[in-house]
Write a protein that holds these residues in place. Structure first.
Motif, PDB file in Angstrom:
ATOM      1  N   TYR A   1       0.927  -1.319  -0.028  1.00  0.00           N
ATOM      2  CA  TYR A   1       0.070  -0.001  -0.161  1.00  0.00           C
ATOM      3  C   TYR A   1       0.901   1.412   0.014  1.00  0.00           C
ATOM      4  N   LEU A   2       1.629   1.297   0.900  1.00  0.00           N
ATOM      5  CA  LEU A   2       2.492   2.640   1.273  1.00  0.00           C
ATOM      6  C   LEU A   2       3.285   2.884  -0.037  1.00  0.00           C
ATOM      7  N   GLU A   3       4.215   2.083  -0.458  1.00  0.00           N
ATOM      8  CA  GLU A   3       5.133   2.364  -1.419  1.00  0.00           C
ATOM      9  C   GLU A   3       4.755   2.572  -2.654  1.00  0.00           C
ATOM     10  N   ASN A   4       3.431   1.709  -2.932  1.00  0.00           N
ATOM     11  CA  ASN A   4       2.969   2.127  -4.238  1.00  0.00           C
ATOM     12  C   ASN A   4       2.132   3.440  -4.142  1.00  0.00           C
ATOM     13  N   LEU A   5       1.555   3.721  -2.973  1.00  0.00           N
ATOM     14  CA  LEU A   5       0.793   5.256  -2.927  1.00  0.00           C
ATOM     15  C   LEU A   5       1.935   6.161  -3.150  1.00  0.00           C
ATOM     16  N   LEU A   6       3.008   6.206  -2.243  1.00  0.00           N
ATOM     17  CA  LEU A   6       4.065   7.329  -2.319  1.00  0.00           C
ATOM     18  C   LEU A   6       4.645   7.416  -3.633  1.00  0.00           C
ATOM     19  N   MET A   7       4.985   6.312  -4.444  1.00  0.00           N
ATOM     20  CA  MET A   7       5.723   6.448  -5.777  1.00  0.00           C
ATOM     21  C   MET A   7       4.761   7.259  -6.650  1.00  0.00           C
ATOM     22  N   GLY A   8       3.625   6.706  -6.724  1.00  0.00           N
ATOM     23  CA  GLY A   8       2.617   7.513  -7.700  1.00  0.00           C
ATOM     24  C   GLY A   8       2.169   8.742  -7.394  1.00  0.00           C
ATOM     25  N   THR A   9       2.144   9.058  -6.220  1.00  0.00           N
ATOM     26  CA  THR A   9       1.773  10.422  -5.770  1.00  0.00           C
ATOM     27  C   THR A   9       3.097  11.447  -5.900  1.00  0.00           C
ATOM     28  N   ASN A  10       4.290  10.887  -5.697  1.00  0.00           N
ATOM     29  CA  ASN A  10       5.412  11.880  -6.091  1.00  0.00           C
ATOM     30  C   ASN A  10       5.614  12.007  -7.491  1.00  0.00           C
ATOM     31  N   VAL A  11       5.341  10.776  -8.156  1.00  0.00           N
ATOM     32  CA  VAL A  11       5.561  10.982  -9.633  1.00  0.00           C
ATOM     33  C   VAL A  11       4.695  12.042 -10.393  1.00  0.00           C
ATOM     34  N   ILE A  12       3.219  11.902 -10.076  1.00  0.00           N
ATOM     35  CA  ILE A  12       2.332  12.657 -10.373  1.00  0.00           C
ATOM     36  C   ILE A  12       2.672  14.238 -10.114  1.00  0.00           C
ATOM     37  N   GLU A  13       3.001  14.350  -8.905  1.00  0.00           N
ATOM     38  CA  GLU A  13       3.048  15.797  -8.459  1.00  0.00           C
ATOM     39  C   GLU A  13       4.328  16.463  -8.928  1.00  0.00           C
ATOM     40  N   GLN A  14       5.424  15.578  -9.299  1.00  0.00           N
ATOM     41  CA  GLN A  14       6.644  16.252  -9.689  1.00  0.00           C
ATOM     42  C   GLN A  14       6.485  16.589 -11.484  1.00  0.00           C
ATOM     43  N   CYS A  15       5.732  15.578 -12.006  1.00  0.00           N
ATOM     44  CA  CYS A  15       5.314  15.919 -13.302  1.00  0.00           C
ATOM     45  C   CYS A  15       4.454  17.179 -13.623  1.00  0.00           C
ATOM     46  N   ARG A  16       3.614  17.381 -12.555  1.00  0.00           N
ATOM     47  CA  ARG A  16       2.900  18.509 -12.524  1.00  0.00           C
ATOM     48  C   ARG A  16       3.556  19.853 -12.270  1.00  0.00           C
ATOM     49  N   LEU A  17       4.711  19.598 -11.500  1.00  0.00           N
ATOM     50  CA  LEU A  17       5.349  20.880 -11.214  1.00  0.00           C
ATOM     51  C   LEU A  17       6.412  21.318 -12.219  1.00  0.00           C
ATOM     52  N   ALA A  18       6.787  20.213 -12.963  1.00  0.00           N
ATOM     53  CA  ALA A  18       7.537  20.395 -14.032  1.00  0.00           C
ATOM     54  C   ALA A  18       7.066  20.625 -15.386  1.00  0.00           C
ATOM     55  N   GLY A  19       5.622  20.508 -15.597  1.00  0.00           N
ATOM     56  CA  GLY A  19       4.931  20.946 -16.575  1.00  0.00           C
ATOM     57  C   GLY A  19       4.879  19.943 -17.701  1.00  0.00           C
ATOM     58  N   THR A  20       5.298  18.628 -17.343  1.00  0.00           N
ATOM     59  CA  THR A  20       5.296  17.431 -18.408  1.00  0.00           C
ATOM     60  C   THR A  20       4.388  17.504 -19.186  1.00  0.00           C
ATOM     61  N   GLU A  21       4.803  17.683 -20.465  1.00  0.00           N
ATOM     62  CA  GLU A  21       3.641  17.300 -21.541  1.00  0.00           C
ATOM     63  C   GLU A  21       2.689  16.423 -21.574  1.00  0.00           C
ATOM     64  N   ARG A  22       3.158  15.185 -21.282  1.00  0.00           N
ATOM     65  CA  ARG A  22       2.243  14.012 -21.410  1.00  0.00           C
ATOM     66  C   ARG A  22       2.607  12.755 -20.183  1.00  0.00           C
ATOM     67  N   LEU A  23       1.740  12.431 -19.545  1.00  0.00           N
ATOM     68  CA  LEU A  23       1.946  11.536 -18.259  1.00  0.00           C
ATOM     69  C   LEU A  23       0.835  10.553 -18.614  1.00  0.00           C
ATOM     70  N   VAL A  24       1.578   9.229 -18.358  1.00  0.00           N
ATOM     71  CA  VAL A  24       0.741   7.970 -18.248  1.00  0.00           C
ATOM     72  C   VAL A  24       0.809   7.307 -17.230  1.00  0.00           C
ATOM     73  N   VAL A  25      -0.217   6.939 -16.364  1.00  0.00           N
ATOM     74  CA  VAL A  25      -0.046   6.405 -15.044  1.00  0.00           C
ATOM     75  C   VAL A  25      -0.707   4.916 -15.181  1.00  0.00           C
ATOM     76  N   VAL A  26       0.126   3.521 -15.150  1.00  0.00           N
ATOM     77  CA  VAL A  26      -0.654   2.510 -15.295  1.00  0.00           C
ATOM     78  C   VAL A  26      -0.868   1.761 -13.781  1.00  0.00           C
ATOM     79  N   GLY A  27      -2.237   1.526 -13.956  1.00  0.00           N
ATOM     80  CA  GLY A  27      -2.953   0.977 -12.641  1.00  0.00           C
ATOM     81  C   GLY A  27      -3.012  -0.348 -12.479  1.00  0.00           C
ATOM     82  N   THR A  28      -3.996  -0.937 -12.047  1.00  0.00           N
ATOM     83  CA  THR A  28      -4.227  -2.262 -11.871  1.00  0.00           C
ATOM     84  C   THR A  28      -5.701  -2.745 -11.732  1.00  0.00           C
ATOM     85  N   ILE A  29      -5.983  -4.055 -12.281  1.00  0.00           N
ATOM     86  CA  ILE A  29      -7.479  -4.586 -12.262  1.00  0.00           C
ATOM     87  C   ILE A  29      -7.582  -4.872 -10.776  1.00  0.00           C
TER      88      ILE A  29
END
Length: 325
Positions: free
Chosen positions: A84-112
């Motif tokens: 739970y914790l490590e997946n939550l932290l990794m996803g949260t951090n990547v999404i937020e840093q992409c937002r702050l950096a203005g990344t053109e395109r972000l794809v997040v792969v979840g799970t069934i």
């Protein structure tokens, strides 16, 4: 080669993992300007500072977030808090840093695994919020689903353009075969191969065999992810799958045939089946970015078996839930 990728700098988190390696293989065929696929030893994405450094140093146009800590039913039962914790932290951090950096395109792969335990089959994306996930998968599934919420909230407040994909159960060459982390297909292949080598007249399999799963060949999943990266801009989650459901009992018979095991199967009904059924509605992926799986299951299964037989030491080398970043 699609012109979309011609001058793109692409970051694939989790690029050294099972799905990540497949995405990088397919991506290499598109000849991106630069592809970065760092390991956890380089950047521990559960640390926000590491995620910030990765984005600052690579300056990607496209980020495909695959980094995860994963495992089968056994790992889900033994280490739910870690998953739970490590997946939550990794996803949260990547999404937020992409937002702050203005990344053109972000794809997040979840799970069934994020779908409710009792979901009408085939799983439609609209069913995600209708109940609680199967309990052994819930910590991992909810941690990944939180990333969809973050993407949609960021889109509403900041205009961040991120998409969220949910592949069904993956299999193929390069999968993990160590008992502590393997999913059902590699676990069964290993079990059957070892039974043949030992001359055993039976194998033991968890559960009742009545649960069903849907299996997506890993290179098909990679192709779907890249198609979505190029063509999809929407806020809604999208399934990636085959829309073909298989009972575990039938799967065991097919694996035994491929591996040459002719003994009997004994079912350990004291062990869990996991979610009763899994099969996804693939209509949204087909309509929105033209994805359809193309690898017949028996062909993909045979390729997986052949890869395992040729690479057993590598396949069995990882002994804890994998974390790739």
């Amino acid at each position: 080669m699609s012109s979309f990728w011609a001058n793109k700098q692409v970051l694939v988190t989790g690029g050294t993992g099972f799905l990540g390696q497949a995405v990088c293989r397919v991506l290499n065929q598109q000849a991106p300007k630069l592809m970065v696929a760092p390991s956890r030893a380089d950047y521990d994405l559960s640390d926000p500072g590491a995620a910030q450094s990765l984005l600052a140093e690579t300056r990607p146009d496209v980020v495909i977030h695959l980094a995860a800590r994963v495992g089968g039913i056994g790992a889900n039962r033994e280490r739910p808090a870690d998953l739970y914790l490590e997946n939550l932290l990794m996803g949260t951090n990547v999404i937020e840093q992409c937002r702050l950096a203005g990344t053109e395109r972000l794809v997040v792969v979840g799970t069934i695994c994020s779908y409710p335990e009792h979901t009408p089959v085939p799983f439609s994306e609209q069913s995600l919020w209708t109940g609680y996930p199967e309990k052994s998968n819930a910590p991992y599934g909810i941690a990944k689903l939180a990333q969809l919420v973050q993407l949609q909230a960021n889109r509403d407040q900041y205009g961040q353009q991120g998409i969220y994909l949910m592949p069904t159960n993956l299999y193929g060459p390069g999968d993990k075969f160590h008992p502590s982390v393997s999913h059902v297909i590699p676990a069964l292949i290993k079990k059957c191969v070892e039974a043949v080598e030992a001359g055993d007249d039976h194998i033991e399999v968890w559960g009742t065999g009545t649960a069903s799963r849907e299996f997506l060949y890993v290179d098909d999943a990679a192709r779907g992810i890249l198609l979505a990266t190029e063509h999809y801009r929407g806020r809604e989650p999208v399934n990636l799958g085959t829309n073909q459901e298989m009972p575990i009992k039938e799967l065991v018979e097919l694996v035994a045939e491929v591996a040459g095991f002719t003994g009997r199967v004994e079912w350990d009904t004291t062990k869990p089946d996991g979610q009763p059924r899994r099969c996804v509605d693939t209509g949204r992926a087909r309509e929105l970015f033209g994805f359809e799986a193309s690898t017949p299951f028996t062909q993909g299964l045979r390729r997986t078996y052949q890869w395992y037989m040729a690479n057993r030491q590598e396949a069995e080398s990882r002994g804890r839930p994998e974390m790739v970043a």
